[in-house]
Design a protein around this motif. Structure first.
Motif, PDB file in Angstrom:
ATOM      1  N   ILE A 135     -57.357  35.962 -10.087  1.00 51.45           N
ATOM      2  CA  ILE A 135     -57.476  35.783  -8.640  1.00 51.45           C
ATOM      3  C   ILE A 135     -57.693  37.169  -8.039  1.00 51.45           C
ATOM      4  O   ILE A 135     -56.775  37.989  -7.977  1.00 51.45           O
ATOM      5  N   LYS A 136     -58.909  37.434  -7.630  1.00 53.01           N
ATOM      6  CA  LYS A 136     -59.300  38.787  -7.224  1.00 53.01           C
ATOM      7  C   LYS A 136     -59.296  38.979  -5.705  1.00 53.01           C
ATOM      8  O   LYS A 136     -58.480  39.705  -5.159  1.00 53.01           O
ATOM      9  N   GLU A 137     -60.219  38.332  -5.026  1.00 51.69           N
ATOM     10  CA  GLU A 137     -60.337  38.480  -3.573  1.00 51.69           C
ATOM     11  C   GLU A 137     -60.518  37.097  -2.946  1.00 51.69           C
ATOM     12  O   GLU A 137     -61.617  36.722  -2.547  1.00 51.69           O
ATOM     13  N   PRO A 138     -59.429  36.338  -2.846  1.00 52.37           N
ATOM     14  CA  PRO A 138     -59.542  34.988  -2.288  1.00 52.37           C
ATOM     15  C   PRO A 138     -59.985  35.005  -0.830  1.00 52.37           C
ATOM     16  O   PRO A 138     -59.518  35.827  -0.046  1.00 52.37           O
ATOM     17  N   LEU A 139     -60.900  34.088  -0.511  1.00 51.47           N
ATOM     18  CA  LEU A 139     -61.404  33.974   0.853  1.00 51.47           C
ATOM     19  C   LEU A 139     -60.675  32.882   1.627  1.00 51.47           C
ATOM     20  O   LEU A 139     -60.561  32.945   2.853  1.00 51.47           O
ATOM     21  N   LEU A 178     -52.944  41.357   8.934  1.00 48.35           N
ATOM     22  CA  LEU A 178     -53.082  40.065   9.592  1.00 48.35           C
ATOM     23  C   LEU A 178     -53.824  40.214  10.913  1.00 48.35           C
ATOM     24  O   LEU A 178     -53.600  41.166  11.668  1.00 48.35           O
ATOM     25  N   LYS A 179     -54.709  39.267  11.180  1.00 47.55           N
ATOM     26  CA  LYS A 179     -55.464  39.258  12.434  1.00 47.55           C
ATOM     27  C   LYS A 179     -54.817  38.304  13.434  1.00 47.55           C
ATOM     28  O   LYS A 179     -54.674  38.624  14.615  1.00 47.55           O
ATOM     29  N   SER A 180     -54.436  37.112  12.958  1.00 45.71           N
ATOM     30  CA  SER A 180     -53.808  36.137  13.850  1.00 45.71           C
ATOM     31  C   SER A 180     -53.004  35.120  13.049  1.00 45.71           C
ATOM     32  O   SER A 180     -53.259  34.901  11.861  1.00 45.71           O
ATOM     33  N   ILE A 181     -52.032  34.518  13.730  1.00 46.10           N
ATOM     34  CA  ILE A 181     -51.205  33.461  13.138  1.00 46.10           C
ATOM     35  C   ILE A 181     -51.082  32.342  14.160  1.00 46.10           C
ATOM     36  O   ILE A 181     -50.773  32.578  15.333  1.00 46.10           O
ATOM     37  N   ASN A 204     -59.830  41.023   6.779  1.00 45.79           N
ATOM     38  CA  ASN A 204     -60.927  41.016   5.804  1.00 45.79           C
ATOM     39  C   ASN A 204     -61.674  39.685   5.748  1.00 45.79           C
ATOM     40  O   ASN A 204     -62.564  39.506   4.919  1.00 45.79           O
ATOM     41  N   GLY A 205     -61.301  38.737   6.613  1.00 46.07           N
ATOM     42  CA  GLY A 205     -61.972  37.442   6.661  1.00 46.07           C
ATOM     43  C   GLY A 205     -61.270  36.339   5.903  1.00 46.07           C
ATOM     44  O   GLY A 205     -61.648  35.161   6.013  1.00 46.07           O
ATOM     45  N   ALA A 206     -60.245  36.658   5.125  1.00 48.48           N
ATOM     46  CA  ALA A 206     -59.515  35.637   4.372  1.00 48.48           C
ATOM     47  C   ALA A 206     -58.668  34.790   5.317  1.00 48.48           C
ATOM     48  O   ALA A 206     -58.181  35.258   6.348  1.00 48.48           O
ATOM     49  N   THR A 207     -58.498  33.523   4.928  1.00 45.45           N
ATOM     50  CA  THR A 207     -57.695  32.579   5.703  1.00 45.45           C
ATOM     51  C   THR A 207     -56.749  31.843   4.756  1.00 45.45           C
ATOM     52  O   THR A 207     -57.127  31.498   3.637  1.00 45.45           O
ATOM     53  N   ALA A 208     -55.525  31.616   5.211  1.00 42.19           N
ATOM     54  CA  ALA A 208     -54.556  30.827   4.435  1.00 42.19           C
ATOM     55  C   ALA A 208     -54.019  29.713   5.312  1.00 42.19           C
ATOM     56  O   ALA A 208     -53.633  29.942   6.463  1.00 42.19           O
ATOM     57  N   ASN A 209     -54.009  28.514   4.760  1.00 41.90           N
ATOM     58  CA  ASN A 209     -53.466  27.345   5.450  1.00 41.90           C
ATOM     59  C   ASN A 209     -52.263  26.861   4.639  1.00 41.90           C
ATOM     60  O   ASN A 209     -52.403  26.445   3.489  1.00 41.90           O
ATOM     61  N   ARG A 224     -54.020  26.554  -3.818  1.00 48.27           N
ATOM     62  CA  ARG A 224     -55.422  26.629  -4.245  1.00 48.27           C
ATOM     63  C   ARG A 224     -56.051  27.898  -3.687  1.00 48.27           C
ATOM     64  O   ARG A 224     -55.852  28.234  -2.517  1.00 48.27           O
ATOM     65  N   PHE A 225     -56.824  28.556  -4.534  1.00 45.92           N
ATOM     66  CA  PHE A 225     -57.499  29.806  -4.155  1.00 45.92           C
ATOM     67  C   PHE A 225     -59.006  29.621  -4.296  1.00 45.92           C
ATOM     68  O   PHE A 225     -59.485  29.214  -5.363  1.00 45.92           O
ATOM     69  N   PHE A 226     -59.725  29.920  -3.237  1.00 43.08           N
ATOM     70  CA  PHE A 226     -61.178  29.851  -3.251  1.00 43.08           C
ATOM     71  C   PHE A 226     -61.723  31.274  -3.111  1.00 43.08           C
ATOM     72  O   PHE A 226     -61.393  31.981  -2.149  1.00 43.08           O
ATOM     73  N   GLN A 227     -62.530  31.690  -4.068  1.00 47.00           N
ATOM     74  CA  GLN A 227     -63.159  33.005  -4.015  1.00 47.00           C
ATOM     75  C   GLN A 227     -64.597  32.866  -4.500  1.00 47.00           C
ATOM     76  O   GLN A 227     -64.996  31.809  -4.978  1.00 47.00           O
TER      77      GLN A 227
END
Length: 313
Positions: A135-139, A178-181, A204-209, A224-227
């Motif tokens: 898992i390198k740079e998850p988006l 972090l940009k926003s929560i 960096n554009g990554a999002t976590a739900n 789940r990680f999507f990259q």
């Protein structure tokens, strides 16, 4: 071989299982155990052939390291006493209720040059360990941690009880501010938030739900990680991970699926072993106190966002 004189404070559900695993680790020499429930204390001491301590301060004094496995509201006071005496501390998650308390403990551990580790046990889940290097740079990260109501941890919300595990994992992989929560949640059967969802967006554009519930019929612990060109799904409960990679096969772009099974080792054992190895200098600490503080910081903002949303109802 040097052994670590170890005291265990709090022998409820988690304390019992920590004790069971600590007994298996040769680096630990258990000085004794302590609990506010004297009847349970005597019973568990007899079951494991360890000494019951009715005086918490005496147990701290006679130990090199202390496991603090009590309710969250008592973490700060016990850890502060132990750290001031130069004792290594393992504190169950969350480290404390407040950031101010966490900052004080982190700084105190530094000044005393002792280890302060927090119990983020999913870092030691064999399925997580099996795939974390790929898992390198998850988006995009999506997690679901669902559990039936147990009545334990009734002094805190599901955010600090369950969701904080996934916050820790997200922050472990996404090394960006972090940009926003945004977050929502509601109390259902307790006086605290029982189900919650949070969305974290990073610079960096990554999002976590992240979704956590302690009022579900069935258990679920999936993340789940999507990259770029790959998707990794970790089933933390069933101890396996699925890896999907985009590959060129016979001149065609195809999705290749592989399954990684985690080793058959109890995560709690690996967590306790890691604490011992870090104390003895065998390995670097797996979880730094600053990381525990950062997870608490994010959890605190999530709870603030939930409070804001509830006030609008």
């Amino acid at each position: 071989m040097k052994r670590i004189r170890t005291g265990i404070i709090g022998i409820g559900y988690l304390g019992y299982h920590h004790l069971r695993n600590i007994k298996k680790i040769e680096y630990f020499d258990i000085v004794g155990i302590n609990d506010i429930n004297k009847e349970r204390l005597d019973s568990i001491a007899s079951e494991f052939s360890v000494k019951p301590f009715y005086d918490q301060d005496k147990l701290i004094e006679e130990s090199d390291a202390i496991f603090i496995l009590t309710t969250t509201s008592s973490h700060y006071n016990i850890a502060k006493k132990a750290l001031e005496k130069g004792k290594h501390c393992f504190v169950e998650k969350p480290l404390t209720f407040s950031l101010e308390e966490a900052d004080e403990l982190v700084n105190l551990a530094k000044s005393k040059n002792v280890l302060l580790q927090t119990g983020y046990v999913e870092r030691f889940n064999p399925a997580f360990i099996a795939v974390k290097k790929i898992i390198k740079e998850p988006l995009f990260i999506e997690s679901h941690r669902l559990s039936p109501f147990t009545g334990r941890s009734d002094d805190l919300s599901v955010v600090l009880d369950l969701m904080v595990h996934d916050i820790d994992i997200v922050l472990y992989f996404v090394k960006s501010p972090l940009k926003s929560i945004s977050a929502t949640g509601v109390p259902i059967i307790s006086n605290y938030i029982d189900i919650a969802n949070a969305r974290l967006e990073f610079e960096n554009g990554a999002t976590a739900n992240i979704t956590a519930s302690r009022i579900s019929k069935d258990k679920m612990r999936k993340i789940r990680f999507f990259q770029r060109y790959s998707y990794i799904s970790i089933n933390l409960l069933e101890n396996y991970a699925e890896i999907y990679n985009l590959k060129m096969i016979d001149g065609k772009m195809c999705i290749e699926r592989n399954v990684e099974k985690g080793k058959n080792i109890e995560p709690l054992y690996l967590e306790d072993l890691s604490f011992a190895e870090a104390i003895l200098g065998i390995k670097e600490p797996e979880i730094r106190p600053e990381e525990a503080r950062e997870s608490l910081y994010v959890a605190t903002i999530i709870l603030e966002k939930i409070s804001e949303s509830l006030r609008k109802l």
